[in-house]
Design an enzyme around this catalytic site. Structure first.
Site, PDB file in Angstrom:
ATOM      1  N   LYS A 195       6.484  -3.061  44.815  1.00  0.00           N
ATOM      2  CA  LYS A 195       7.298  -3.060  45.211  1.00  0.00           C
ATOM      3  C   LYS A 195       8.163  -3.978  45.421  1.00  0.00           C
ATOM      4  O   LYS A 195       8.135  -5.004  46.495  1.00  0.00           O
ATOM      5  CB  LYS A 195       8.354  -1.943  46.149  1.00  0.00           C
ATOM      6  CG  LYS A 195       9.823  -1.911  46.545  1.00  0.00           C
ATOM      7  CD  LYS A 195      10.441  -0.770  46.976  1.00  0.00           C
ATOM      8  CE  LYS A 195      11.756  -0.474  47.555  1.00  0.00           C
ATOM      9  NZ  LYS A 195      12.088   0.303  48.564  1.00  0.00           N
ATOM     10  N   LYS A 248       7.916  -0.677  41.090  1.00  0.00           N
ATOM     11  CA  LYS A 248       9.618  -0.806  41.271  1.00  0.00           C
ATOM     12  C   LYS A 248       9.948  -1.924  41.160  1.00  0.00           C
ATOM     13  O   LYS A 248       9.564  -2.304  41.910  1.00  0.00           O
ATOM     14  CB  LYS A 248       9.622   0.664  41.783  1.00  0.00           C
ATOM     15  CG  LYS A 248      11.920   0.654  43.000  1.00  0.00           C
ATOM     16  CD  LYS A 248      11.260   1.193  44.234  1.00  0.00           C
ATOM     17  CE  LYS A 248      13.186   1.322  44.078  1.00  0.00           C
ATOM     18  NZ  LYS A 248      12.850   1.535  45.599  1.00  0.00           N
TER      19      LYS A 248
HETATM   20  C1  PBG Z   1      13.972   3.184  49.987  1.00  0.00           C
HETATM   21  C2  PBG Z   1      14.603   2.977  48.913  1.00  0.00           C
HETATM   22  C3  PBG Z   1      15.393   2.194  48.006  1.00  0.00           C
HETATM   23  C4  PBG Z   1      14.712   3.069  46.825  1.00  0.00           C
HETATM   24  C5  PBG Z   1      14.057   3.789  47.046  1.00  0.00           C
HETATM   25  N1  PBG Z   1      13.755   3.552  48.085  1.00  0.00           N
HETATM   26  C6  PBG Z   1      15.901   1.221  48.491  1.00  0.00           C
HETATM   27  C7  PBG Z   1      15.425   0.049  48.737  1.00  0.00           C
HETATM   28  O1  PBG Z   1      14.700  -0.722  48.936  1.00  0.00           O
HETATM   29  O2  PBG Z   1      16.682  -1.004  49.035  1.00  0.00           O
HETATM   30  C8  PBG Z   1      15.703   2.009  45.704  1.00  0.00           C
HETATM   31  C9  PBG Z   1      16.396   3.404  44.190  1.00  0.00           C
HETATM   32  C10 PBG Z   1      16.969   3.172  42.983  1.00  0.00           C
HETATM   33  O3  PBG Z   1      17.628   1.649  43.414  1.00  0.00           O
HETATM   34  O4  PBG Z   1      17.309   4.049  42.383  1.00  0.00           O
HETATM   35  N2  PBG Z   1      13.491   1.675  50.855  1.00  0.00           N
END
Ligand code: PBG
Length: 324
Positions: A195, A248
């Protein structure tokens, strides 16, 4: 291997031929639909940065889940917007939290729909970071305990799969341990393994009301410049017990999706994040692109890159298109 012996166009002449040689397919089975659950009743609040997406109270989430299931979407992923936020993210692991309530209500109505939960603290902390804070620092190890509690409370409420998205080191192991010692050894973990710290999450932070009140997430999420590091993150999560690994964002991280697919034998998920979705919506609204065609091309590209499943806000529209 040269022209005129070889003419690739021969296999492109009709729709039937093109179908016969098509390498990648997309089906509603591939889709996971993210939903934002909020407190209250009868709530369906537009998310302005994500046209077509809403914060919904439990009653409306149940209705939306039923619709998704009827369209052939096998799974949803739930994000919670709690009534109260605090420094220890209490509502994240409260048995009465919005996500916990939503899980029970959905299971009651559509038991076959797979419910995945996002396991993270950022939607529940008053500072919007994904972990416990001390002197302006996001602490790793004390956060693990809360994440494990959160995952366990989701499992107790009836979640089918839990998905840690916080990027603390060791969270998969911490969650696996607590699930196993509490009788939930059969609940799989889909880990947000690679991520990245991405500006593509911008619209989501409005949706989940989780913008950090200071700083950013670069001390825990990955640097977008790093490719090999994704292999390390995925390896660690698999060693700790992840069952499905996620990359992601997806659209500008296709190389990572492909690398992960090549290197590991686990199912790979791609998260088509909020910013990727909103860009398509905005360009379509301006009349610059054909929304449906671009959406389908993007989703197909994730499959081609190696994704076995796709988390996407386009899920309902894509399923409808695929069912035509
Ligand atoms: C929680 C989380 C996030 C997303 C999914 N889970 C936000 C982040 O990490 O700031 C992002 C999902 C998206 O942008 O569609 N940590």
């Amino acid at each position: 291997m040269a022209f005129p012996i070889h003419r690739p166009r021969r296999l492109r002449t009709t729709d039937a031929l093109r179908k016969m040689v098509r390498e990648t397919t997309l089906s509603p089975d591939d889709l996971i639909y993210p939903l934002f659950v909020t407190f209250g009743k009868g709530v369906k609040k537009k998310i302005s940065s994500m046209p077509g997406c809403f914060q919904m109270s439990v009653d409306n989430i149940v209705k939306e889940s039923e619709k998704a299931y009827k369209l052939g979407i096998p799974a949803i992923i739930l994000f919670g917007i709690p009534e109260h936020k605090d420094s220890r993210a209490s509502e994240a692991y409260s048995p009465k939290g919005v996500v916990q309530q939503a899980i029970k209500a959905i299971k009651n109505k559509v038991p076959e729909l797979i419910i995945i939960t996002d396991v993270c603290l950022c939607e529940y902390t008053d500072h919007g970071h994904c972990g416990i804070i001390k002197k302006g620092k996001i602490l790793n190890d004390p956060t693990l305990e809360l994440l494990a509690k959160e995952a366990l409370s989701h499992a107790k409420a009836g979640a089918d799969i839990v998905g840690p998205s916080d990027m603390m080191d060791g969270r998969v192991a911490a969650i696996r341990n607590v699930l196993d010692s509490s009788g939930y050894e059969e609940i799989p973990i889909i880990s947000y393994a690679a991520k990245y710290s991405s500006a593509f999450y911008g619209p989501f932070r409005e949706a989940a009301e989780s913008t950090p009140s200071f700083g950013d997430r670069r001390s825990y999420q990955m640097d977008p410049a790093n490719r090999r590091e994704a292999m390390k993150e995925v390896t660690l999560d698999i060693d700790e017990g992840a069952d499905i690994v996620m990359v992601k964002p997806a659209l500008s991280y296709m190389d990572i999706i492909s690398d992960v697919k090549e290197s590991f034998d686990l199912p790979v998920a791609a998260y088509n994040v909020s910013g990727e979705y909103s860009m398509v919506k905005a360009a379509a609204k301006a009349g610059w692109i054909d929304e449906t065609k671009v959406m389908m091309e993007i989703l197909m590209s994730f499959k081609r890159a190696g994704a076995d499943m796709i988390l996407t806000y386009h899920a309902m529209d894509a399923a409808e298109e695929l069912n035509k």
